[in-house]
Motif scaffolding. Structure first.
Motif, PDB file in Angstrom:
ATOM      1  N   ALA A  91     -78.366 -17.249 -16.992  1.00 31.49           N
ATOM      2  CA  ALA A  91     -79.146 -16.674 -16.713  1.00 31.49           C
ATOM      3  C   ALA A  91     -80.059 -17.455 -16.878  1.00 31.49           C
ATOM      4  O   ALA A  91     -80.698 -17.023 -15.877  1.00 31.49           O
ATOM      5  CB  ALA A  91     -79.751 -15.463 -18.063  1.00 31.49           C
ATOM      6  N   GLN A  94     -80.371 -19.061 -13.457  1.00 31.69           N
ATOM      7  CA  GLN A  94     -80.893 -18.078 -12.459  1.00 31.69           C
ATOM      8  C   GLN A  94     -82.175 -17.662 -12.443  1.00 31.69           C
ATOM      9  O   GLN A  94     -83.354 -17.830 -11.519  1.00 31.69           O
ATOM     10  CB  GLN A  94     -80.255 -16.533 -12.944  1.00 31.69           C
ATOM     11  N   GLY A 106     -76.633 -17.524  -9.216  1.00 31.84           N
ATOM     12  CA  GLY A 106     -76.702 -16.292  -8.368  1.00 31.84           C
ATOM     13  C   GLY A 106     -75.200 -16.146  -7.538  1.00 31.84           C
ATOM     14  O   GLY A 106     -74.362 -15.022  -7.609  1.00 31.84           O
ATOM     15  N   VAL A 109     -72.581 -15.463  -9.992  1.00 38.15           N
ATOM     16  CA  VAL A 109     -72.000 -14.493 -10.436  1.00 38.15           C
ATOM     17  C   VAL A 109     -71.553 -13.625  -9.116  1.00 38.15           C
ATOM     18  O   VAL A 109     -70.558 -12.292  -9.373  1.00 38.15           O
ATOM     19  CB  VAL A 109     -73.486 -13.313 -10.751  1.00 38.15           C
ATOM     20  N   THR A 110     -72.494 -13.601  -7.485  1.00 39.25           N
ATOM     21  CA  THR A 110     -71.171 -13.103  -7.028  1.00 39.25           C
ATOM     22  C   THR A 110     -69.413 -12.749  -6.605  1.00 39.25           C
ATOM     23  O   THR A 110     -68.774 -11.867  -6.760  1.00 39.25           O
ATOM     24  CB  THR A 110     -71.828 -13.812  -5.813  1.00 39.25           C
ATOM     25  N   ARG A 113     -67.890 -12.124 -10.221  1.00 40.11           N
ATOM     26  CA  ARG A 113     -68.315 -10.594 -10.680  1.00 40.11           C
ATOM     27  C   ARG A 113     -67.332 -10.138  -9.373  1.00 40.11           C
ATOM     28  O   ARG A 113     -67.360  -8.761  -9.620  1.00 40.11           O
ATOM     29  CB  ARG A 113     -69.485 -10.845 -11.019  1.00 40.11           C
ATOM     30  N   ALA A 165     -69.977 -14.541 -15.668  1.00 39.08           N
ATOM     31  CA  ALA A 165     -70.763 -13.427 -14.827  1.00 39.08           C
ATOM     32  C   ALA A 165     -71.681 -12.133 -15.081  1.00 39.08           C
ATOM     33  O   ALA A 165     -72.203 -12.156 -14.822  1.00 39.08           O
ATOM     34  CB  ALA A 165     -70.027 -13.711 -13.862  1.00 39.08           C
ATOM     35  N   TYR A 166     -70.964 -11.757 -16.269  1.00 41.54           N
ATOM     36  CA  TYR A 166     -71.622 -10.297 -16.637  1.00 41.54           C
ATOM     37  C   TYR A 166     -72.635 -10.369 -17.401  1.00 41.54           C
ATOM     38  O   TYR A 166     -73.333 -10.110 -17.845  1.00 41.54           O
ATOM     39  CB  TYR A 166     -70.227  -9.169 -17.377  1.00 41.54           C
ATOM     40  N   SER A 168     -73.937 -13.058 -17.815  1.00 39.36           N
ATOM     41  CA  SER A 168     -75.637 -14.072 -17.294  1.00 39.36           C
ATOM     42  C   SER A 168     -76.559 -12.874 -17.014  1.00 39.36           C
ATOM     43  O   SER A 168     -78.071 -12.468 -17.098  1.00 39.36           O
ATOM     44  CB  SER A 168     -75.326 -14.873 -15.814  1.00 39.36           C
ATOM     45  N   GLU A 169     -76.158 -11.489 -16.269  1.00 42.53           N
ATOM     46  CA  GLU A 169     -76.606 -10.515 -15.941  1.00 42.53           C
ATOM     47  C   GLU A 169     -77.622 -10.077 -17.251  1.00 42.53           C
ATOM     48  O   GLU A 169     -78.387  -9.381 -16.881  1.00 42.53           O
ATOM     49  CB  GLU A 169     -75.357  -9.495 -15.175  1.00 42.53           C
ATOM     50  N   ARG A 172     -80.122 -12.702 -18.756  1.00 38.11           N
ATOM     51  CA  ARG A 172     -81.274 -12.570 -17.563  1.00 38.11           C
ATOM     52  C   ARG A 172     -82.148 -11.170 -17.677  1.00 38.11           C
ATOM     53  O   ARG A 172     -83.250 -11.303 -18.056  1.00 38.11           O
ATOM     54  CB  ARG A 172     -80.982 -11.839 -15.959  1.00 38.11           C
ATOM     55  N   ALA A 173     -81.741  -9.722 -18.107  1.00 41.80           N
ATOM     56  CA  ALA A 173     -82.949  -8.805 -17.944  1.00 41.80           C
ATOM     57  C   ALA A 173     -83.235  -8.599 -19.195  1.00 41.80           C
ATOM     58  O   ALA A 173     -84.227  -8.587 -19.272  1.00 41.80           O
ATOM     59  CB  ALA A 173     -80.883  -7.286 -17.684  1.00 41.80           C
TER      60      ALA A 173
END
Lengths: 312, 267
Positions: A91, A94, A106, A109-110, A113, A165-166, A168-169, A172-173
């Motif tokens: 995160a 990113q 990025g 994560v792509t 995920r 990956a999950y 980190s999203e 980040r949020a």
């Protein structure tokens, strides 16, 4: 204000109005209907001998099962630790001003995920087909991939890296939910980026990060059952070991399910307390604990106990 | 005009001004917000920046502690160039950590307070002195408690910012900035987000601070404060300084047409 003032003298004056609580006939009807459905299900579960409740009871605390729970819990905790640690790092990457770092995160994560976790588990398990010898690019290091990648390490790599990956999203949020003024105030006080992140931004982001992380934890607990394809003796695979011998498929699946429910319930309660801890200073009313919520449930749903009465 | 004539006289002085801006320019995209700002602030001086919104006064203030990077000109704070290391005749761009180190001398108070909501009032004050200046805990605590007394909030040390009124929060924010023992204080519209009845308590704290000899640059719409407390008032319009002089003169007898128009609108 005006309306209350207008009514107040009348209420005080006559003094013996009766409060009639609102009735909710549809609520009661829906409650009755659902209760009927629950009763039907319970009766069928109890009376149908194929559920094999006696076998459920016999295997509920079987050594193999209990060991399986241990492995499941171990995998959950370790994979979540890997996921959270790596997720925070990804995160931050990113959001970093370095375009290579953010592109790397990025891309990670792509890929992780975007492919099924089951596929990832199988790829890690079969890593030796890709790299028979692992040297990490360091001369002199030569490790046999078949020995290095045991079913357990494959499971940890597969689940942990996927979880990162999950996570980190989620992180980040959380970071992006914090007002920019906080970073500016920290900067104006001379706090460098790392300090601003660890002392100002992340502690506040926790409030946003924790609830979905709790979900991830519970999700991970159940996703670990996928490692049965790698023959890691987790809770599900332990149940499978037993029923492959005695053919009591359903009772053992019930045993496993009951244990999954018990552990997730414990996790959920813990999550509630954690959320309370991190809502410090952010709102006037802290969210209720599980106990308080239960108390409130029964209070609200017993209007007859104190609903009738006279005002004043 | 006024600034142009003042500049050579000032730089000829033996003592160095605390802040010196020379032709400072700043653009956001194609929009040039600062079109060459020349300004000096002596040590101990209180300077109020006034002007309509969009005139660039907040942007200039934020340039002083490098919250915004300037595009042209030079900005000195003390003997340092903001954002650069001066080596001989070369200006080396500073790293983020060097910028942070330079900011410890400059306190800043924001319009929206920006207190850390997850820390108590006392923790808000102590955080940066402990972790950035690495000072001893007892010493910082003593100073923090003293400062809270000074802003009249000694009984709120253990409260969270959320439980304070806007005026109290802004006083905490001032105390937090002062806890770093800065040489210069920047105020970015410190009373603009406050309910009218809470403005007075914040201005009183700032007035006390000005009397104690602190160098202050204040972006404000409080003309009363500017007249009573400021040594100098600087009027900005459209990215330029239009008028710069003693508070009394600029507010009561503005020379420039635009200053007159602005003042008649706000007074």
């Amino acid at each position: 204000m005006n309306r209350i003032d207008a009514y107040a003298p009348a209420r005080v004056g006559s003094g013996n109005f009766t409060v009639v609580p609102a009735r909710h006939p549809w609520r009661w009807l829906a409650g009755l209907g659902l209760t009927a459905i629950i009763l039907l299900l319970v009766v069928s579960a109890v009376t149908n001998p194929r559920f094999g409740w006696d076998k459920v009871a016999r295997y509920f605390r079987d050594v193999t099962i209990v060991n399986g729970i241990g492995i499941t819990l171990f995998l959950t905790v370790v994979c979540m630790a890997v996921g959270i640690g790596l997720g925070v790092l990804l995160a931050v990457m990113q959001l970093s001003p370095n375009p290579v770092a953010s592109a790397f995160a990025g891309g990670y994560v792509t890929i992780f995920r975007g492919t099924p976790v089951l596929v990832q588990l199988l790829v890690w398990f079969n890593l030796s087909a890709l790299y028979p010898e692992i040297s990490f690019g360091i001369p002199g290091v030569n490790l046999d991939a078949n020995q290095l990648i045991t079913p357990l390490t494959a499971a940890i790599l597969g689940l942990g890296l996927n979880e990162a990956a999950y996570m980190s999203e989620i992180v980040r949020a959380g970071i992006q939910s914090i007002d920019h003024g906080q970073t500016e105030a920290a900067g104006a006080l001379g706090m460098p980026r790392i300090l601003t992140l660890t002392r100002v931004v992340l502690p506040q982001a926790m409030r946003v990060i924790i609830p979905p992380t709790g979900n991830e934890f519970i999700g991970m607990l159940k996703t670990t059952s996928l490692v049965s394809v790698l023959a890691v003796p987790d809770l599900l695979y332990s149940a499978q070991i037993i029923y492959s011998k005695n053919l009591q498929v359903i009772p053992l699946l019930i045993v496993a399910s009951l244990w999954y429910i018990i552990v997730t319930t414990v996790f959920t309660i813990g999550q509630g307390y954690l959320e309370r801890r991190f809502s410090r200073g952010s709102s006037r009313s802290v969210p209720p604990t599980a106990l308080e919520r239960a108390a409130k449930f029964f209070r609200v749903h017993s209007p007859l106990a104190k609903g009738k009465g006279k005002s004043s | 005009m006024t600034t142009e004539t003042m500049k050579p006289a000032r730089s000829a002085q033996a003592t160095m001004p605390l802040v010196r801006a020379e032709g400072v320019r700043k653009s956001f995209g194609n929009n040039e917000v600062l079109k060459g700002i020349d300004l000096t602030v002596e040590s101990g001086e209180v300077v109020c920046l006034i002007g309509a919104s969009g005139s660039g006064k907040s942007t200039f203030l934020r340039c002083v502690n490098h919250l915004e990077k300037i595009d042209g000109g030079l900005l000195w704070v003390g003997d340092r160039v903001v954002g650069y290391r001066l080596k001989g005749t070369k200006l080396h761009e500073q790293s983020h950590n060097e910028i942070c180190a330079d900011r410890t001398d400059i306190g800043m108070v924001f319009q929206h307070f920006n207190l850390f909501p997850h820390m108590t009032v006392l923790e808000n004050l102590m955080e940066a002195p402990l972790r950035v200046l690495k000072q001893r805990k007892e010493e910082v605590r003593r100073r923090a408690v003293e400062l809270l007394e000074k802003v009249g909030l000694q009984d709120k040390a253990k409260a969270y910012p959320r439980h304070l009124s806007g005026g109290q929060q802004q006083r905490v924010a001032i105390a937090r900035a002062l806890c770093m023992q800065p040489k210069l204080m920047l105020f970015d519209e410190p009373t603009s987000a406050l309910d009218p009845e809470l403005v007075g308590e914040v201005l009183r704290v700032m007035k006390d601070l000005a009397r104690s000899g602190m160098t202050m640059i204040v972006v404000t719409h409080e003309m009363g404060f500017a007249r009573d407390v400021a040594d100098r008032v600087v009027f900005m319009h459209d990215g330029r300084i239009i008028e710069d002089g003693p508070a009394e003169r600029v507010i009561n007898n503005p020379e420039h047409e635009r200053t007159r128009a602005f003042l008649s609108a706000v007074l």
